[in-house]
Design a protein around this motif. Structure first.
Motif: not given
Ligand SMILES: CCCCCCCCCCCCCC(=O)CC(=O)SCCNC(=O)CCNC(=O)[C@H](O)C(C)(C)COP(=O)(O)OP(=O)(O)OC[C@H]1O[C@@H](n2cnc3c(N)ncnc32)[C@H](O)[C@@H]1OP(=O)(O)O
Ligand code: NAI
Length: 269
Positions: A56-57, A159, A187
């Motif tokens: 997605i990034g 994270v 996200i």
């Protein structure tokens, strides 16, 4: 001046290189500018994307670049971030990124010092803070609650949740101190709302992202900074490749479209 072949440019910023590019002898790789979007809605924007090296990034980075933004692509995996920037056009991409060449950065978003240095490096490279920040960096350590280790819990929270806290805070501090407006997109995941078998750690982290972002929106609106979270469903990326097929079959059976989303269409169509 960074030494020749170091993979860094005169500013000390990581240069984008094609996969396996041999710096010392080959010099700068050819630019591969993307097709320019007709309207270039984001022509003046500098966008920081974390987790830009994959899934997605990477798709978000490509779309932002197509809209005219200059992309600072950050990832734990430097080579993956460089590969994304190479896809965007790398060096010489000023032609399609009026705000400067897309550039790769390496940072572990779960580490406060690394995030502080990341924002410092981005501002040193572009002489301004990023006006668009998309936090995609994330991971899974799936296991049933009865068997989940403390380390699996800690790392996912560090994270997925603390990382977004650190990036949101550092980016907001940079924008507020420079009097710039901005848009921060974090996200999360639908799992943060409905839970998912085998993901107590991941679900908690993603639920936390929702609450963090809603609160940041309430605090930062007065500074002209918008904060929103996005909650995708199953999207075909390396992250979901780890899901057992029998689970994917179950999930796909519940999806009206009958298939997982894809990163390019999953967020924007
Ligand atoms: C099917 C109903 C789904 C409804 C919930 C809707 C929300 C889910 C959409 C999520 C979309 C967003 C996803 C996202 O943000 C990105 C990701 O997080 S991708 C990773 C998603 N991870 C999972 O879904 C966990 C998958 N499960 C596993 O990895 C392993 O099962 C696990 C490590 C937890 C345990 O492995 P193991 O001990 O080997 O057990 P099995 O794999 O054999 O499973 C035993 C049994 O449990 C069933 N099962 C496991 N996970 C799920 C699950 N997520 N949903 C439903 N059922 C699950 C599995 O099918 C087995 O059932 P049997 O009938 O005994 O075969
Ligand atoms: N793929 C899916 O089905 C869904 C994914 N999401 C979320 O979207 C985001 C992107 O996920 P995908 O692209 O699917 O995963 P991916 O695994 O393809 O990409 C994640 C990227 O984040 C990087 N990363 C991991 N830890 C990092 C750290 N500590 N610091 C910096 N970078 C780090 C990885 O190197 C990788 O490049 C994640 O936050 C994920 O939780 C949300 C819903 C659904």
């Amino acid at each position: 001046m960074a030494p020749r072949g170091s993979g860094l440019d005169w500013r000390g910023c990581a240069l984008a290189t094609p996969p396996g590019w041999d710096w010392p002898s080959a010099g700068c790789p050819p630019a591969r500018p993307l097709d320019m979007a007709s309207q270039l809605r984001l022509r003046s924007a500098l966008a920081l994307v974390t987790g830009a090296g994959s899934g997605i990034g990477r798709a978000v980075s490509v779309r932002l670049a197509k809209e005219g933004a200059t992309v600072a692509a950050c990832d734990l995996d430097r080579a993956a971030a460089c590969e994304t920037v190479w896809l965007l056009g790398g060096q010489g991409s000023e032609k399609v990124a009026p705000g400067g060449a897309h550039t790769a950065f390496q940072a572990d978003v779960s580490e406060a010092g690394a995030v502080r240095r990341l924002l410092e490096q981005v501002q040193a490279c572009f002489s301004r803070p990023p006006s668009v920040v998309v936090s995609c960096a994330g991971l899974t350590r799936d296991e049933f609650l009865l068997r989940m280790s403390e380390d699996d819990w800690d790392r996912v929270i560090a994270v997925n949740l603390k990382g977004i806290f650190l990036v949101t805070q550092a980016a907001a501090q940079a924008l507020v101190s420079s009097g710039c407006r901005g848009s921060i997109i974090n996200i999360s995941s639908i799992v943060g709302k409905v839970g998912n078998v085998g993901q107590t750690n991941y679900a908690a982290s993603k639920a936390g992202v929702i609450g963090l972002t809603q609160t940041a929106a309430r605090e930062l609106g007065r500074h002209g900074i918008r904060c929103n979270s996005v909650l995708p469903g199953f999207i075909t990326t390396p992250m979901t490749q780890k899901v057992p097929q029998k689970v994917l079959d179950k999930v796909i059976g519940m999806i009206p479209m009958g298939h997982l989303g894809d990163p390019e269409g999953g967020l924007f169509m």
